[in-house]
Design a protein around this motif. Structure first.
Motif, PDB file in Angstrom:
ATOM      1  N   MET A 105      -8.651 -33.319   3.131  1.00  0.00           N
ATOM      2  CA  MET A 105      -9.018 -31.943   2.454  1.00  0.00           C
ATOM      3  C   MET A 105      -8.953 -32.125   1.000  1.00  0.00           C
ATOM      4  O   MET A 105      -7.944 -32.576   0.211  1.00  0.00           O
ATOM      5  CB  MET A 105      -8.000 -31.047   3.129  1.00  0.00           C
ATOM      6  CG  MET A 105      -8.131 -29.605   2.389  1.00  0.00           C
ATOM      7  SD  MET A 105      -9.727 -28.702   2.895  1.00  0.00           S
ATOM      8  CE  MET A 105      -9.277 -28.490   4.236  1.00  0.00           C
ATOM      9  N   ASN A 106     -10.108 -31.547   0.556  1.00  0.00           N
ATOM     10  CA  ASN A 106     -10.227 -31.323  -0.984  1.00  0.00           C
ATOM     11  C   ASN A 106      -9.747 -30.209  -1.296  1.00  0.00           C
ATOM     12  O   ASN A 106      -9.982 -29.011  -1.106  1.00  0.00           O
ATOM     13  CB  ASN A 106     -11.874 -31.395  -1.450  1.00  0.00           C
ATOM     14  CG  ASN A 106     -11.620 -31.433  -2.985  1.00  0.00           C
ATOM     15  OD1 ASN A 106     -11.132 -30.821  -3.723  1.00  0.00           O
ATOM     16  ND2 ASN A 106     -12.837 -32.069  -3.381  1.00  0.00           N
ATOM     17  N   LEU A 107      -8.441 -30.162  -1.962  1.00  0.00           N
ATOM     18  CA  LEU A 107      -7.348 -28.801  -2.309  1.00  0.00           C
ATOM     19  C   LEU A 107      -8.226 -27.924  -3.285  1.00  0.00           C
ATOM     20  O   LEU A 107      -7.859 -26.968  -3.183  1.00  0.00           O
ATOM     21  CB  LEU A 107      -6.284 -29.210  -2.701  1.00  0.00           C
ATOM     22  CG  LEU A 107      -5.394 -29.992  -1.790  1.00  0.00           C
ATOM     23  CD1 LEU A 107      -4.240 -30.547  -2.384  1.00  0.00           C
ATOM     24  CD2 LEU A 107      -5.132 -29.206  -0.578  1.00  0.00           C
ATOM     25  N   LYS A 108      -9.299 -28.586  -4.133  1.00  0.00           N
ATOM     26  CA  LYS A 108      -9.876 -27.755  -5.280  1.00  0.00           C
ATOM     27  C   LYS A 108     -11.008 -27.059  -4.438  1.00  0.00           C
ATOM     28  O   LYS A 108     -11.128 -25.712  -4.599  1.00  0.00           O
ATOM     29  CB  LYS A 108     -10.495 -28.439  -6.236  1.00  0.00           C
ATOM     30  CG  LYS A 108      -9.406 -29.302  -7.004  1.00  0.00           C
ATOM     31  CD  LYS A 108     -10.075 -30.174  -8.309  1.00  0.00           C
ATOM     32  CE  LYS A 108      -9.139 -30.571  -9.055  1.00  0.00           C
ATOM     33  NZ  LYS A 108      -9.571 -31.444 -10.248  1.00  0.00           N
ATOM     34  N   THR A 143       4.450 -32.072   7.390  1.00  0.00           N
ATOM     35  CA  THR A 143       4.185 -33.689   8.029  1.00  0.00           C
ATOM     36  C   THR A 143       3.624 -34.320   6.681  1.00  0.00           C
ATOM     37  O   THR A 143       2.954 -34.283   6.148  1.00  0.00           O
ATOM     38  CB  THR A 143       3.064 -33.326   8.971  1.00  0.00           C
ATOM     39  OG1 THR A 143       3.508 -32.720  10.254  1.00  0.00           O
ATOM     40  CG2 THR A 143       2.924 -34.998   9.563  1.00  0.00           C
ATOM     41  N   VAL A 144       4.524 -35.671   6.862  1.00  0.00           N
ATOM     42  CA  VAL A 144       4.019 -36.456   5.874  1.00  0.00           C
ATOM     43  C   VAL A 144       3.521 -38.095   6.612  1.00  0.00           C
ATOM     44  O   VAL A 144       4.217 -38.425   7.564  1.00  0.00           O
ATOM     45  CB  VAL A 144       5.146 -36.926   5.125  1.00  0.00           C
ATOM     46  CG1 VAL A 144       4.915 -38.286   4.025  1.00  0.00           C
ATOM     47  CG2 VAL A 144       5.649 -35.898   4.063  1.00  0.00           C
ATOM     48  N   VAL A 145       2.443 -38.536   6.303  1.00  0.00           N
ATOM     49  CA  VAL A 145       2.060 -39.705   6.934  1.00  0.00           C
ATOM     50  C   VAL A 145       2.239 -40.798   5.864  1.00  0.00           C
ATOM     51  O   VAL A 145       1.977 -41.029   4.529  1.00  0.00           O
ATOM     52  CB  VAL A 145       0.542 -39.840   6.859  1.00  0.00           C
ATOM     53  CG1 VAL A 145      -0.179 -41.068   7.380  1.00  0.00           C
ATOM     54  CG2 VAL A 145       0.145 -38.495   7.839  1.00  0.00           C
ATOM     55  N   ALA A 146       3.043 -41.851   6.422  1.00  0.00           N
ATOM     56  CA  ALA A 146       3.378 -43.007   5.613  1.00  0.00           C
ATOM     57  C   ALA A 146       2.389 -44.273   6.055  1.00  0.00           C
ATOM     58  O   ALA A 146       2.157 -44.648   7.207  1.00  0.00           O
ATOM     59  CB  ALA A 146       4.826 -43.535   5.635  1.00  0.00           C
ATOM     60  N   LYS A 190      -5.461 -29.921   8.943  1.00  0.00           N
ATOM     61  CA  LYS A 190      -5.854 -29.036   9.876  1.00  0.00           C
ATOM     62  C   LYS A 190      -6.128 -30.072  11.271  1.00  0.00           C
ATOM     63  O   LYS A 190      -6.996 -29.780  11.969  1.00  0.00           O
ATOM     64  CB  LYS A 190      -7.066 -28.255   9.730  1.00  0.00           C
ATOM     65  CG  LYS A 190      -7.044 -27.230   8.541  1.00  0.00           C
ATOM     66  CD  LYS A 190      -8.255 -26.317   8.415  1.00  0.00           C
ATOM     67  CE  LYS A 190      -8.034 -25.484   7.392  1.00  0.00           C
ATOM     68  NZ  LYS A 190      -9.202 -24.560   6.840  1.00  0.00           N
ATOM     69  N   PHE A 191      -5.157 -30.842  11.282  1.00  0.00           N
ATOM     70  CA  PHE A 191      -5.026 -31.637  12.536  1.00  0.00           C
ATOM     71  C   PHE A 191      -4.490 -30.865  13.727  1.00  0.00           C
ATOM     72  O   PHE A 191      -3.443 -30.227  13.282  1.00  0.00           O
ATOM     73  CB  PHE A 191      -4.405 -33.122  12.618  1.00  0.00           C
ATOM     74  CG  PHE A 191      -5.043 -34.071  11.555  1.00  0.00           C
ATOM     75  CD1 PHE A 191      -4.806 -34.454  10.311  1.00  0.00           C
ATOM     76  CD2 PHE A 191      -6.276 -34.680  12.027  1.00  0.00           C
ATOM     77  CE1 PHE A 191      -5.497 -35.181   9.512  1.00  0.00           C
ATOM     78  CE2 PHE A 191      -7.041 -35.494  11.104  1.00  0.00           C
ATOM     79  CZ  PHE A 191      -6.458 -35.944   9.857  1.00  0.00           C
ATOM     80  N   ASP A 192      -5.023 -31.186  14.973  1.00  0.00           N
ATOM     81  CA  ASP A 192      -4.482 -30.170  15.823  1.00  0.00           C
ATOM     82  C   ASP A 192      -2.825 -30.552  16.175  1.00  0.00           C
ATOM     83  O   ASP A 192      -2.174 -29.918  16.532  1.00  0.00           O
ATOM     84  CB  ASP A 192      -5.298 -30.438  17.324  1.00  0.00           C
ATOM     85  CG  ASP A 192      -6.542 -29.758  17.061  1.00  0.00           C
ATOM     86  OD1 ASP A 192      -6.564 -28.762  16.229  1.00  0.00           O
ATOM     87  OD2 ASP A 192      -7.550 -30.066  17.882  1.00  0.00           O
ATOM     88  N   ASN A 193      -2.693 -31.984  16.240  1.00  0.00           N
ATOM     89  CA  ASN A 193      -1.265 -32.585  16.376  1.00  0.00           C
ATOM     90  C   ASN A 193      -1.118 -33.934  15.629  1.00  0.00           C
ATOM     91  O   ASN A 193      -2.445 -34.382  15.004  1.00  0.00           O
ATOM     92  CB  ASN A 193      -1.026 -32.588  17.921  1.00  0.00           C
ATOM     93  CG  ASN A 193      -2.152 -33.450  18.609  1.00  0.00           C
ATOM     94  OD1 ASN A 193      -2.467 -34.684  18.428  1.00  0.00           O
ATOM     95  ND2 ASN A 193      -2.591 -32.753  19.684  1.00  0.00           N
ATOM     96  N   GLU A 194      -0.146 -34.631  15.866  1.00  0.00           N
ATOM     97  CA  GLU A 194       0.200 -35.887  15.325  1.00  0.00           C
ATOM     98  C   GLU A 194      -0.825 -36.829  15.681  1.00  0.00           C
ATOM     99  O   GLU A 194      -1.520 -37.800  14.982  1.00  0.00           O
ATOM    100  CB  GLU A 194       1.493 -36.302  15.332  1.00  0.00           C
ATOM    101  CG  GLU A 194       2.536 -35.351  14.508  1.00  0.00           C
ATOM    102  CD  GLU A 194       3.997 -35.725  14.365  1.00  0.00           C
ATOM    103  OE1 GLU A 194       4.347 -36.740  15.147  1.00  0.00           O
ATOM    104  OE2 GLU A 194       4.692 -35.158  13.787  1.00  0.00           O
ATOM    105  N   HIS A 197      -7.511 -40.211  13.839  1.00  0.00           N
ATOM    106  CA  HIS A 197      -8.350 -40.108  12.546  1.00  0.00           C
ATOM    107  C   HIS A 197      -8.220 -41.127  11.700  1.00  0.00           C
ATOM    108  O   HIS A 197      -9.186 -41.737  10.992  1.00  0.00           O
ATOM    109  CB  HIS A 197      -8.179 -38.650  12.076  1.00  0.00           C
ATOM    110  CG  HIS A 197      -9.211 -38.464  10.945  1.00  0.00           C
ATOM    111  ND1 HIS A 197     -10.476 -38.125  11.311  1.00  0.00           N
ATOM    112  CD2 HIS A 197      -9.209 -38.566   9.719  1.00  0.00           C
ATOM    113  CE1 HIS A 197     -11.317 -38.013  10.236  1.00  0.00           C
ATOM    114  NE2 HIS A 197     -10.653 -38.162   9.357  1.00  0.00           N
ATOM    115  N   LEU A 198      -6.925 -41.599  11.513  1.00  0.00           N
ATOM    116  CA  LEU A 198      -6.586 -42.533  10.448  1.00  0.00           C
ATOM    117  C   LEU A 198      -7.127 -43.786  10.745  1.00  0.00           C
ATOM    118  O   LEU A 198      -7.655 -44.593  10.310  1.00  0.00           O
ATOM    119  CB  LEU A 198      -5.258 -42.594  10.218  1.00  0.00           C
ATOM    120  CG  LEU A 198      -4.572 -41.337   9.589  1.00  0.00           C
ATOM    121  CD1 LEU A 198      -2.835 -41.347   9.737  1.00  0.00           C
ATOM    122  CD2 LEU A 198      -4.849 -41.097   8.095  1.00  0.00           C
TER     123      LEU A 198
END
Length: 547
Positions: free
Chosen positions: A415-418, A500-503, A462-466, A472-473
């Motif tokens: 997502m482009n936050l701008k 949620t944070v992705v490492a 906006k992912f439906d779930n983890e 997607h990753l």
């Protein structure tokens, strides 16, 4: 990255180098002692055991390859049956495309489907792809039309096979009836025989490939041929996915010993290269195992499926070769190091186990001493491993340290936050950092964390779930970095304070890693807290220095 010579200075420049030097010496001495004891004490395996093992591995690889190629042959025969029944009319292009597109769709290895006749008419169907290599419609090429004036008609069609545009092109010297797949099919012994060409250069693509073709002759005597084009690079990808052992090698070669390596498009500034250079001398493959295996095979006369023994450095191995069917003139080689063959048969006596335990203990004592010696200096080395059970604590510790050569923060996955829209440039930004880590010393990406260390979470994506997020990753990594490097990238997705944070943890890669986007391959490394792109000359120097 430091020069190799720096490793042997009396006092190297930094703690990483000094620690690496001392631990390397300990591990080298310990491993050398263990290997020497193992080699001297282990019993020799019988030659018949090795021969049986490599024959099984070669046969297994050949069968798996045939299984993967079977859908290509099956659909070629299906198209041939349609042609014999008069169901394919190249003059009715929309209808013919509607029939042939479903044939091609599940066959990613087939780059083009061709129907031609002895009067010079030809209808070619292939996938249209966007800048990222993703399919987004269809392309057809038609020759022999009355209004062509010697040109060929190219048409682009939507995914729903609606005509988008059409234009005329010139292919000087291109005559369908003179192509090897047409000549070969016409000269086949019978109509129901599949003719397979040897590798040759595709006329328009200018890349090496092979073609499978079949013919039929209606009552009017006008011979027709249906053909499937396959790029050798795609065939190689199938072969390289076949695993015969952990340390084994699977490869393609010619009868003269030249080994196939994947074709790489010429970059700007590079001299022109002939496509046949994808078959190279075994010494230029970069693999000693392949080089010595092919040499032993040729010494045994070549063109034989008898197992051969070779030696690569300090390791012996066995290799088997099978004539690849359906690719005439191409052999698939399987090379396996001898330790993987005899590992289960070595008679490890109790005395040897005791000696190895003593050697390990003797190696452990100086290793512990070294670690304690440098323990007060190791605080400068960022933490690389994030545990699922200690995720929040580990991430907070990394955030507190701030960005650096092995750590970077990204606010979102896509997502482009701008603009509040999904942006490909956002995905490529963190993929660029991942490749830079892999080309350097490894590192960690924290996605869902702003540049100043604020935990934002990836809810904006906006992912439906983890699970959808992880998928997607992984798809992005496979598409833009390569599935072969996915084992070096680990994703951990967990919440911190309901966000949620992705490492993304990236290991150092032994092979150069390129970021593929918009028909371009880019090479990045870490320079401080940034990722820097190298020029082709700098890439060559960096890779040579790094290895």
């Amino acid at each position: 990255m430091f020069p190799i010579a720096d490793l042997f200075r009396l006092r190297p420049r930094n703690v990483r180098t000094r620690l690496l030097r001392d631990l390397t010496l300990v591990i080298f001495v310990t491993s050398g002692a263990i290997v020497a004891l193992a080699v001297s004490s282990a019993s020799k395996a019988e030659r018949s055991t090795a021969r049986a093992h490599i024959e099984r591995a070669s046969t297994q690889a050949q069968q798996e390859f045939r299984t993967r190629m079977e859908p290509v042959d099956r659909r070629l025969r299906l198209t041939w049956e349609w042609g014999k029944a008069g169901l394919l009319d190249s003059k009715d292009r929309p209808t013919t495309l509607a029939k042939l597109a479903p044939v091609l769709e599940p066959l990613p290895m087939v780059t083009a489907l061709i129907i031609a006749d002895s009067k010079g008419h030809e209808f070619l169907v292939s996938r249209d792809r966007n800048a990222d290599g993703e399919p987004e419609g269809w392309v057809t090429r038609t020759s022999g039309l009355h209004e062509s004036k010697g040109q060929l008609l190219r048409e682009r069609w939507s995914e729903q096979r609606q005509l988008v545009e059409k234009f005329w092109i010139d292919l000087p010297g291109y005559v369908p009836t003179e192509r090897p797949w047409f000549v070969g099919a016409v000269s086949s012994a019978s109509d129901d025989e599949i003719y397979r060409t040897e590798p040759y250069q595709f006329f328009e693509r200018k890349q090496l490939g092979v073609t499978e073709s079949m013919r039929w002759t209606p009552v009017d005597g006008n011979t027709h041929v249906v053909a499937f084009d396959l790029l050798l690079g795609d065939v190689f990808a199938v072969v390289s996915e076949i695993e015969v052992s952990e340390g084994g090698e699977t490869f393609l070669c010619k009868s003269n010993g030249d080994v196939f390596v994947p074709y790489r498009a010429r970059r700007p500034g590079e001299p022109a290269r002939e496509p046949q250079h994808v078959f190279v001398d075994p010494a230029k493959t970069g693999s000693t195992v392949i080089e010595r295996a092919v040499a032993a095979w040729l010494e045994a006369g070549g063109k034989t499926d008898e197992p051969v023994r070779f030696r690569a450095g300090d390791v012996s191995g066995w290799a088997g070769f099978r004539l690849v069917n359906p690719l005439s003139g191409i052999w698939m080689g399987v090379a396996v190091p001898e330790p993987e063959i005899f590992g289960a048969t070595i008679d490890w006596t109790p005395q040897l186990i005791v000696i190895i335990a003593l050697v390990l203990l003797l190696g452990l004592l100086p290793a512990v001493t070294i670690v304690r010696k440098y323990s007060h200096q190791l605080k400068d080395i960022p933490k690389q491993l994030i545990g699922p059970k200690t995720f929040e604590r580990d991430v907070q510790e990394l955030i507190a340290r701030g960005e650096g050569p092995t750590l970077e923060f990204k606010s979102t996955v896509r997502m482009n936050l701008k603009t509040q829209k999904f942006g490909k440039e956002i995905e490529l930004a963190w993929l660029k950092s991942a490749t830079a880590f892999m080309n350097s010393d490894g590192g960690t990406l924290l996605i869902g964390v702003s540049d100043d260390g604020e935990v934002l979470g990836v809810e904006h994506d906006k992912f439906d779930n983890e699970d959808k997020c992880r998928l997607h990753l992984k798809n992005l990594v496979n598409q833009h970095i390569g599935a072969e490097f996915s084992r070096l990238i680990r994703f951990v997705v967990q919440p911190i304070d309901a966000k949620t944070v992705v490492a993304v943890q990236c290991e150092r890669s032994a092979k150069p890693v390129f970021l593929k986007a918009k028909n371009k391959e880019s090479f990045y490394i870490r320079s401080g807290p940034s990722s820097v792109e190298l020029s082709p000359r700098e890439v060559l120097e960096y890779v040579n220095r790094r290895t």
